[in-house]
Design an enzyme around this catalytic site. Structure first.
Site, PDB file in Angstrom:
ATOM      1  N   GLY A  16     -41.320  81.886 -40.459  1.00  0.00           N
ATOM      2  CA  GLY A  16     -41.020  83.312 -40.340  1.00  0.00           C
ATOM      3  C   GLY A  16     -39.536  83.626 -40.462  1.00  0.00           C
ATOM      4  N   GLU A  71     -32.926  81.340 -36.407  1.00  0.00           N
ATOM      5  CA  GLU A  71     -31.905  81.963 -35.550  1.00  0.00           C
ATOM      6  C   GLU A  71     -30.497  81.405 -35.731  1.00  0.00           C
ATOM      7  OE1 GLU A  71     -34.451  79.923 -34.418  1.00  0.00           O
ATOM      8  OE2 GLU A  71     -33.746  78.636 -32.795  1.00  0.00           O
ATOM      9  N   GLU A 104     -35.533  86.345 -32.954  1.00  0.00           N
ATOM     10  CA  GLU A 104     -34.386  85.587 -33.475  1.00  0.00           C
ATOM     11  C   GLU A 104     -33.101  86.041 -32.797  1.00  0.00           C
ATOM     12  OE1 GLU A 104     -35.400  83.103 -35.000  1.00  0.00           O
ATOM     13  OE2 GLU A 104     -37.367  83.858 -35.577  1.00  0.00           O
ATOM     14  N   HIS A 111     -32.746  84.528 -29.373  1.00  0.00           N
ATOM     15  CA  HIS A 111     -32.357  83.114 -29.397  1.00  0.00           C
ATOM     16  C   HIS A 111     -30.842  82.945 -29.228  1.00  0.00           C
ATOM     17  CE1 HIS A 111     -35.733  80.510 -30.003  1.00  0.00           C
ATOM     18  NE2 HIS A 111     -36.112  80.993 -31.164  1.00  0.00           N
TER      19      HIS A 111
HETATM   20  N1  B3K Z   1     -36.544  78.114 -34.588  1.00  0.00           N
HETATM   21  C1  B3K Z   1     -37.166  78.534 -35.807  1.00  0.00           C
HETATM   22  C2  B3K Z   1     -38.259  77.644 -36.263  1.00  0.00           C
HETATM   23  C3  B3K Z   1     -37.807  76.416 -36.978  1.00  0.00           C
HETATM   24  C4  B3K Z   1     -38.978  75.665 -37.538  1.00  0.00           C
HETATM   25  C5  B3K Z   1     -38.574  74.366 -38.123  1.00  0.00           C
HETATM   26  N2  B3K Z   1     -39.694  73.700 -38.725  1.00  0.00           N
HETATM   27  C6  B3K Z   1     -37.660  79.933 -35.737  1.00  0.00           C
HETATM   28  C7  B3K Z   1     -37.964  80.452 -34.400  1.00  0.00           C
HETATM   29  O1  B3K Z   1     -38.745  79.920 -33.638  1.00  0.00           O
HETATM   30  O2  B3K Z   1     -37.398  81.436 -34.038  1.00  0.00           O
HETATM   31 ZN    ZN Z   2     -38.025  80.818 -31.899  1.00  0.00          ZN
END
Ligand code: B3K
Ligand code: ZN
Length: 844
Positions: A249, A252, A286, A289
């Site tokens: 999706g 961050e 995001e 985060h």
């Molecule tokens: N932290 C990222 C996801 C990363 C996935 C890597 N395979 C997006 C999220 O959770 O906000």
């Molecule tokens: Zn996340």
């Protein structure tokens, strides 16, 4: 491939004071020069100087200016490092144009972009690519691109170069770089302490009209995090970039969030109400985060839920505040059951904090994310709101700048509240969805509820000791009044009773209000009791749940015993649909039916082998009976909830449209699509157009609309994704595989774009009756494509293998067909580590 274990964690032998990177961009031969100031880590005993690196062409390396020849493997390099501070310099060459895995630095529609979480930075340069190594980054980008972005605040820039400095120490997985012909939609936000922040959403020319909603969502998120958590933004600039080719999706990256274009671009003509709600939530996620993930990150990838569970919980709070809390809760529980309960019930079950993995990208799961968020919610219920926010303040104060663990997180709550959370910790370590059996007893004004908890075994975990469970309960009297307001019972034993005294008559219990714990409630309940709760429960979640249970019981009886549609359900749901005092969005949700997959799992749990076609048939029969039962009401609702005036994607308007379109579904079953065709022709927004399109396909009247839709939208890739998926999802079960197969032959199909691949083959996997059709055609088609995609994009391939995770529920013939396909995948030469791990676990 060898698994990695949580218990083996050791700190890296060196700390980093600064990272300087220079990129000289070229699609097939980008040069990356790095200059990294290391010093020995006093807390580490292992002083091996190992840097991760994959698919890199090393041009040169030096320590303190002396050229060296490191020892290279396909995982990285080792070198002799001094036992004192030193400077590492290296130059590597990489090929972004050849990077179809979309991890590291790659090209999407001629633009450069990166995805580093979890372990993509090692495809950019040699580095200790682990989240506990944090450093401030300075980046110089040299290239001919119009826009060249990286993390942090902008530095010098000019013809052919741009410099960036991120003062906040960060792990490499938060690094980002974007360069290309981009246009910005600008915005501005002043933080509560007066910092002026410049905001931008960067898109490809042509998409600039789809940014306004995302920008507003960003500003709302920034304000909300200040108001609710006291968290302020910490740079002068916040950039969001939309990218078409993206494995998930959004991401961050510090100060430079990168989004799948489907998760940020929005306009009334091209996006549905559901898309708007999702975009708003992902932008918030995001952004949130920045504190829960970036300022406080994870010590190692086993701690992933530390940032993801908490951030999902925060974005759900945000959506509840901006929209309707009950509607959001019901939607989340539907999704939790569909994805997380399904995962927990099958061969891929794992704890919220896993203890081993082969490929970490396979653990960005519903369990880590959604169940991880449920754990935060339970913690908040157990300690209370005030103690929750007090604990969060302590968490930010104590761990800002840290790479932390679940132990750190729980310790904060223990210190702030004085509570012992050792039993609560089992929720993090023990996989599986607990079952909660309930019995009750009433005598002399005293009502007793007795609960028994148990959790079925999961791979590698046979025994599950009892956990602490917050069970929110209310009681209703015989006339429907609430005689006991919501009270949280704290269950700690395997079996435990709770009493309520001073009651004039035997009450009806409303258990697990607001879904206070992610469990399966097992209570023998009559139709009459369910209908009573549907009519009277003051807890919106349990009111919805009662209707859902009524529908489900009836469907199970139809499937198992050939029963007719249950009239108690039809009457009760009609009463809810008619009740104008209820939120239209709630009514639309109440009229939803349990999914095919949910019914299959319920049958399986009850000892019946599910037949996918029989489940589909029962749902069709019930829908038809309901259309007949509501034939007077549906046109009235349809007319009453048409939205007048300008389109707004807010809760009020989307709720009205959702109810009206539910009514359209009923009408279509009786008029063969006449009303849907009128709506399709008149629609001026995607919600109305797509709802009508879906009804027409369902009624078998879609042919003209399929052509018209394509003609109208062929220039818009995100809308065309809907066109692909809708045709598969709405196909009759014996046609699903053929429709998907034909669409893969369409000129617009490409397996290089994950959105398009998922819209076509993901849609197949998510249509149970079609996917599990007895011919096996669905299994075979999906497998053909997974095998083709794997060498290009292991991450998306591996993720989509979960289509097979429920295979043990089905009959021997289907299991044989699936086993053949799983073995065919495993026999593929050079299968990726990602897919090998997934299919091996599924195969069992
Ligand atoms: N932290 C990222 C996801 C990363 C996935 C890597 N395979 C997006 C999220 O959770 O906000
Ligand atoms: Zn996340």
């Amino acid at each position: 491939p060898q698994p990695i274990y949580l218990k083996d964690y050791t700190p890296f032998g060196y700390l980093i004071d600064s990272v300087d990177l220079t990129f000289t961009l070229s699609p097939e031969a980008t040069r990356v020069r790095s200059r990294i100031a290391f010093r020995p880590n006093p807390d580490a005993s292992d002083t091996t100087f190992f840097l991760h690196g994959e698919n890199l062409k090393l041009i040169s390396a030096a320590i303190d200016g002396q050229s060296i020849t490191p020892k290279l493997t396909d995982q990285g390099l080792t070198a002799d490092a001094p036992n004192a501070p030193f400077v590492w310099e290296a130059e590597v060459e990489i090929n972004p144009a050849a990077n179809t895995a979309l991890e590291g630095l790659y090209m999407s529609n001629g633009m450069y972009c990166t995805q580093c979480e979890a372990e993509g930075f090692r495809k950019i340069t040699y580095y200790p690519d682990r989240p506990d190594v944090m450093a401030p980054f300075t980046v110089r980008i040299e290239g001919a691109e119009k826009v060249m972005l990286s993390n942090g605040n902008p530095g010098a820039s000019g013809e052919g170069f741009a410099e960036w400095h991120d003062p906040w120490p960060k792990p490499a997985y938060l690094f980002a770089l974007v360069a290309g012909d981009l246009i910005n939609h600008p915005g501005q936000f002043t933080t509560k302490s007066g910092r002026e922040v410049e905001l931008n959403i960067w898109v490809r020319p042509g998409d600039e009209g789809k940014c306004a909603f995302g920008m507003e969502a960003l500003k709302h998120s920034m304000k909300w995090d200040e108001d609710v958590y006291g968290r302020e933004y910490d740079l002068d600039l916040f950039n969001i970039v939309a990218v078409d080719d993206f494995n998930m999706g959004a991401m961050e990256n510090k100060g430079l969030n990168i989004f799948n274009s489907s998760c940020v671009l929005a306009s009334p003509e091209t996006s549905t109400d559901g898309n708007f709600e999702r975009i708003e939530a992902i932008i918030a996620h995001e952004y949130f985060h920045n504190w829960t993930g970036n300022r406080i990150t994870c010590r190692d990838w086993f701690q992933l839920c530390l940032k993801e569970g908490l951030t999902v919980y925060r974005d759900a709070q945000f959506t509840s505040d901006l929209r309707s809390a009950p509607v959001k809760r019901i939607e989340d529980v539907i999704a939790l059951r569909a994805r997380q309960f399904r995962e927990d019930n099958g061969p891929l079950a794992h704890p919220v904090r896993p203890e081993s993995f082969v490929e970490i990208n396979n653990f960005y799961t519903a369990t880590v994310y959604e169940k991880g968020a449920e754990l935060i919610g339970m913690l908040k219920t157990l300690v209370g709101d005030a103690a929750y926010y007090k604990s969060l303040d302590l968490y930010f104060e104590r761990h800002d700048g840290d790479a932390a663990t679940i132990e750190d997180w729980l310790k904060v709550f223990e210190d702030a509240t004085g509570r012992d959370l050792s039993q609560f910790k089992r929720w993090y370590s023990d996989a599986g969805t607990p079952r909660l059996k309930v019995s009750d007893d009433y005598s002399d004004g005293t009502y007793t509820l007795t609960f028994r908890q148990s959790t079925p075994p999961t791979p590698g975990q046979d025994e599950k000791p009892p956990r602490v469970i917050p069970i929110a309960v209310g009681l209703l009297g015989p006339n429907g009044d609430e005689v006991q307001a919501t009270q949280v019972l704290e269950m700690t034993e395997e079996e435990q009773s709770f009493t309520f005294t001073g009651l004039a008559a035997k009450p009806t219990p409303s258990i697990l209000r607001d879904f206070s714990a992610p469990m399966i409630l097992q209570r023998d309940s009559s139709n009459a009791e369910r209908a009573f709760l549907l009519a009277h429960d003051t807890d919106p979640f349990n009111k919805w749940e009662a209707g859902r249970a009524l529908a489900k019981d009836g469907l199970i009886a139809m499937i198992r015993e050939g029963a007719s549609p249950d009239s108690a359900y039809l009457d009760a749901i009609t009463a809810v649909a008619r009740d104008d005092t209820l939120d239209p969005a709630f009514r639309a949700l109440a009229m939803g039916l349990p999914s095919q997959d949910d019914l299959a799992q319920t049958l399986f749990d009850g000892g019946t082998t599910p037949n996918p076609q029989a489940i589909w048939d029962a749902l069709e029969t019930l829908r038809q009976a309901r259309a007949q039962h509501m034939q007077d009401l549906a046109p009235r609702l349809y007319a009453q909830y048409q939205v007048e005036g300008d389109y707004q994607p807010d809760a009020a308007q989307s709720g009205a449209r959702s109810l009206a379109n539910t009514a359209l579904g009923l009408i279509t079953r009786l008029d063969g699509g006449a009303q849907a065709q009128r709506q399709y022709d008149a629609a001026d927004n995607m919600t109305q157009q797509l709802a009508a399109f879906c009804c027409l396909l369902q009624a078998g009247k879609g042919e003209a609309a399929i052509a018209a839709f394509y003609d109208q939208w062929q220039h818009d890739r995100l809308v065309i994704d809907k066109w692909f998926s809708m045709q598969v999802v709405q196909a009759a079960p014996d046609q699903t595989a053929a429709v998907a197969d034909a669409l893969t032959q369409h000129a617009d199909f490409t397996m290089k774009n994950p959105n398009r691949f998922r819209a076509t083959l993901g849609a197949l996997a998510m249509s149970p009756a079609g996917f599990h059709h007895a011919s096996g055609a669905g299994y075979e088609l999906l497998t053909d494509w997974l095998i083709q995609l794997d060498p290009l994009n292991p991450q998306t391939t591996a993720r989509m293998c979960s289509a097979f995770e429920t295979w043990k529920r089905y009959d021997a013939a289907r299991q044989d067909l699936i086993a053949t396909q799983l073995d065919r995948i495993l026999a593929t030469p050079n299968l990726s580590r990602d897919t090998t791990e997934m299919v091996t676990r599924i195969r069992g």
